[in-house]
Design an enzyme around this catalytic site. Sequence first.
Site, PDB file in Angstrom:
ATOM      1  N   SER A 198       0.818  -1.218   0.000  1.00 37.58           N
ATOM      2  CA  SER A 198       0.000   0.000   0.000  1.00 37.58           C
ATOM      3  C   SER A 198       0.850   1.266   0.000  1.00 37.58           C
ATOM      4  CB  SER A 198      -0.910   0.009   1.227  1.00 37.58           C
ATOM      5  OG  SER A 198      -1.753  -1.123   1.221  1.00 37.58           O
TER       6      SER A 198
HETATM    7  N1  SAH Z   1      -0.765  -4.443   3.854  1.00 39.30           N
HETATM    8  C1  SAH Z   1      -0.242  -5.068   2.671  1.00 39.30           C
HETATM    9  C2  SAH Z   1      -1.294  -5.014   1.594  1.00 39.30           C
HETATM   10  C3  SAH Z   1      -1.192  -6.140   0.661  1.00 39.30           C
HETATM   11  S1  SAH Z   1      -2.485  -6.130  -0.563  1.00 39.30           S
HETATM   12  C4  SAH Z   1       1.015  -4.341   2.216  1.00 39.30           C
HETATM   13  O1  SAH Z   1       1.022  -3.089   2.280  1.00 39.30           O
HETATM   14  O2  SAH Z   1       1.946  -4.988   1.758  1.00 39.30           O
HETATM   15  C5  SAH Z   1      -3.759  -7.033   0.268  1.00 39.30           C
HETATM   16  C6  SAH Z   1      -3.412  -8.414   0.695  1.00 39.30           C
HETATM   17  O3  SAH Z   1      -4.608  -9.028   1.165  1.00 39.30           O
HETATM   18  C7  SAH Z   1      -2.881  -9.318  -0.409  1.00 39.30           C
HETATM   19  O4  SAH Z   1      -1.627  -9.815  -0.036  1.00 39.30           O
HETATM   20  C8  SAH Z   1      -3.928 -10.421  -0.514  1.00 39.30           C
HETATM   21  O5  SAH Z   1      -3.376 -11.698  -0.836  1.00 39.30           O
HETATM   22  C9  SAH Z   1      -4.533 -10.412   0.880  1.00 39.30           C
HETATM   23  N2  SAH Z   1      -5.859 -10.987   1.006  1.00 39.30           N
HETATM   24  C10 SAH Z   1      -6.923 -10.839   0.186  1.00 39.30           C
HETATM   25  N3  SAH Z   1      -7.980 -11.518   0.651  1.00 39.30           N
HETATM   26  C11 SAH Z   1      -7.579 -12.121   1.804  1.00 39.30           C
HETATM   27  C12 SAH Z   1      -8.223 -12.975   2.760  1.00 39.30           C
HETATM   28  N4  SAH Z   1      -9.491 -13.353   2.634  1.00 39.30           N
HETATM   29  N5  SAH Z   1      -7.503 -13.392   3.823  1.00 39.30           N
HETATM   30  C13 SAH Z   1      -6.211 -13.026   3.979  1.00 39.30           C
HETATM   31  N6  SAH Z   1      -5.545 -12.224   3.112  1.00 39.30           N
HETATM   32  C14 SAH Z   1      -6.228 -11.777   2.034  1.00 39.30           C
END
Ligand code: SAH
Length: 204
Positions: A52
């Site tokens: 993000s």
């Molecule tokens: N906070 C992270 C954001 C990653 S993007 C950063 O800044 O690096 C969002 C993440 O949510 C992805 O890695 C995706 O695989 C995860 N995600 C999506 N649906 C999910 C679920 N049901 N349970 C766990 N993770 C999930």
Amino acid sequence: MVAEQLAARGIRSEAVLSAMGWIPRERFVPPGQQSSAYGDGALPIDCLQTISQPYMVARMTELLGLTREHRVLEIGTGSGYQTAILACLGRHVYSIEWHLKLLTLAAARLEALGLRNITLRCGDGSLGWPEQAPFNAILVTAGAPVVPSALTEQLAVGGRLVIPVGPVGDQTLVLVRRTEGGLKTEDILKCRFVKLVGAAGWRE
Ligand code: SAH
């Protein structure tokens, strides 16, 4: 990054600003992207996901109002960057990631930074982590169709849930507070996140 992207845009919490000054974001971006690590935007990571935007990380963290006493649940570990910031501010962070590859990379980065107050799990975070509930703060870093009821049920009284809600392209960051009298919901800002998948998310 801290001065120009965060403080100048209204992030006031000294604790959030200092955590973001301390955690090296370049360790959380893919190889070859280090020169973009402090840019003002999200960046692609493995598994078609994103790390993000720094401002969004700061804003979401500030909204949680964390103290050293707080037990925190994060859905969507991704790169682990947001997890590291939460771990600097809360007592313990439980973080769930859907993709094992991302979780494994994040675990190694967090370990290398010496952050010990984190428990990671691979699985569906849209259902929360009932065995560890209740939480003082829950942060979802992927966009959900609606606020999953499992997550509001796992919020302690006085607790806060921050979650992007709505279709991709028209999401709103929402703050939900559990008070003695029930749930209070507030729209914060328009945003753009990858999809939350799983039982209470979108179809993959
Ligand atoms: N906070 C992270 C954001 C990653 S993007 C950063 O800044 O690096 C969002 C993440 O949510 C992805 O890695 C995706 O695989 C995860 N995600 C999506 N649906 C999910 C679920 N049901 N349970 C766990 N993770 C999930």
